[in-house]
Design a protein around this motif. Structure first.
Motif, PDB file in Angstrom:
ATOM      1  N   TRP A 197      -3.025   6.279  91.584  1.00  0.00           N
ATOM      2  CA  TRP A 197      -3.543   7.611  91.304  1.00  0.00           C
ATOM      3  C   TRP A 197      -4.266   7.661  89.961  1.00  0.00           C
ATOM      4  O   TRP A 197      -4.844   8.676  89.623  1.00  0.00           O
ATOM      5  CB  TRP A 197      -2.413   8.640  91.312  1.00  0.00           C
ATOM      6  N   ASP A 256      -7.265  15.962  94.238  1.00  0.00           N
ATOM      7  CA  ASP A 256      -8.670  15.702  94.574  1.00  0.00           C
ATOM      8  C   ASP A 256      -8.834  14.816  95.795  1.00  0.00           C
ATOM      9  O   ASP A 256      -9.923  14.746  96.367  1.00  0.00           O
ATOM     10  CB  ASP A 256      -9.381  15.031  93.389  1.00  0.00           C
ATOM     11  N   VAL A 257      -7.771  14.100  96.167  1.00  0.00           N
ATOM     12  CA  VAL A 257      -7.953  13.112  97.242  1.00  0.00           C
ATOM     13  C   VAL A 257      -6.912  13.182  98.347  1.00  0.00           C
ATOM     14  O   VAL A 257      -7.085  12.553  99.390  1.00  0.00           O
ATOM     15  CB  VAL A 257      -7.986  11.662  96.678  1.00  0.00           C
ATOM     16  N   TYR A 306      -7.533   9.312  89.460  1.00  0.00           N
ATOM     17  CA  TYR A 306      -7.664  10.298  90.536  1.00  0.00           C
ATOM     18  C   TYR A 306      -6.544  11.305  90.390  1.00  0.00           C
ATOM     19  O   TYR A 306      -5.393  10.921  90.207  1.00  0.00           O
ATOM     20  CB  TYR A 306      -7.501   9.659  91.924  1.00  0.00           C
ATOM     21  N   ARG A 307      -6.876  12.579  90.491  1.00  0.00           N
ATOM     22  CA  ARG A 307      -5.820  13.577  90.607  1.00  0.00           C
ATOM     23  C   ARG A 307      -5.480  13.676  92.083  1.00  0.00           C
ATOM     24  O   ARG A 307      -6.370  13.721  92.930  1.00  0.00           O
ATOM     25  CB  ARG A 307      -6.306  14.928  90.071  1.00  0.00           C
ATOM     26  N   PHE A 314     -12.018   7.547  98.804  1.00  0.00           N
ATOM     27  CA  PHE A 314     -10.726   7.092  98.274  1.00  0.00           C
ATOM     28  C   PHE A 314      -9.989   6.255  99.324  1.00  0.00           C
ATOM     29  O   PHE A 314      -9.519   5.145  99.041  1.00  0.00           O
ATOM     30  CB  PHE A 314      -9.903   8.318  97.863  1.00  0.00           C
TER      31      PHE A 314
END
Ligand code: OAD
Length: 243
Positions: A36, A43-44, A39-40, A60
């Motif tokens: 992660w 967001d994915v 990346y939050r 992702f």
């Protein structure tokens, strides 16, 4: 190290998390250099992210697919497959992992409660089952549509969605006498509560990983170390004649 005994007629329930694939080169979720990072999760890996930005979500998971396909099972995956072979009808493996390293190591009686990277399904509840899909999509336009017109999404349980086959998991925990939990931080529910359900039924509960999970106090044994080093040879299956 002392062996964990499986007595004749005992059934074993295993729960694995990202840590079991760490030695295969797939980073865990909450490691400082982990999946992660950068990346939050919002967001994915949420229904909202899918609605707002399907291209970002696919980018992702296409990268995860690519990495998963290049990775190989490690000795921990193999040890669990070998244990299953010694316990016909008495072994169940529930994984939170979306990679397919358990099946590639030979595990058969296996459930992916958070979905599978190698499958896609319709974004609509159109009733069509997930399909095998190993394509590493480079652009959203390359992602096919379902016959109903919906877009295909990764077959992954996003945060806020209900994990798969919870009834079957509860039944399997109820049957077991020994629960082995490997490489999971104990921070994501409902998986983190499985050990509590097992303890309420008087089961032995063993954790294997390099550090204590958040729910460590619920385990009867915590074995600190890497799964690939501890698991091979750890479990001894007694048969009737070895009593
Ligand atoms: P985490 O990243 O939260 O935890 C991984 C655990 O593995 C940590 O406790 C590490 O100590 C441990 N670990 C690291 N190396 C190991 C090794 N060699 N052997 C054994 N253990 C090792 O991952 P999970 O607990 O699996 O959900 O995360 C649970 C869920 O949260 C995932 O399934 C995913 C994530 O968000 C979804 O995608 C829905």
């Amino acid at each position: 190290m002392k062996k964990i005994l499986v007595r004749p007629d005992d059934s074993v329930f295993v729960l694995t998390g990202a840590g079991i694939s760490a030695e295969s080169g797939l980073p865990a979720f909450r490691a400082s250099d982990g999946l992660w990072a950068g990346y939050r999760v919002e967001d994915v890996c949420t229904p909202d992210a899918w609605r707002r930005d399907p291209a970002g979500v696919w980018a992702f998971y296409a990268a995860r697919r690519d990495a998963g396909q290049k990775a190989l099972p490690n000795p921990a995956h193999t040890a669990l497959a070998e244990l299953e072979a010694q316990l016909p009808g008495r072994f169940f493996l529930c994984t939170q992992n979306v990679d397919d390293l358990h099946e590639r190591a030979g595990s058969v009686n296996l459930l992916h409660m958070h979905g599978e990277l190698a499958k896609s399904r319709c974004e609509r509840e159109c009733g069509r089952p997930p399909v095998e899909d190993r394509t590493v999509y480079r652009a959203l336009d390359d992602v096919p549509r379902c016959p109903c017109g919906g877009r295909l999404r990764p077959h992954i349980v996003f945060f806020g969605e209900i994990p798969l086959e919870m009834d079957r998991i509860q039944d399997e925990i109820a049957k077991a006498k020994l629960m082995l939990v490997v490489g999971t931080s104990g921070s994501v529910y409902p998986a983190a509560s499985f050990v509590h359900w097992a303890r309420q039924r008087g089961e032995r509960t063993v954790y294997i990983g390099p550090e204590e999970p958040l729910n460590a106090s619920a385990f009867t044994h915590v074995l600190e170390g890497k799964a690939g080093e501890l698991l091979p040879g750890l479990i001894h299956v007694e048969n009737m004649s070895s009593n």
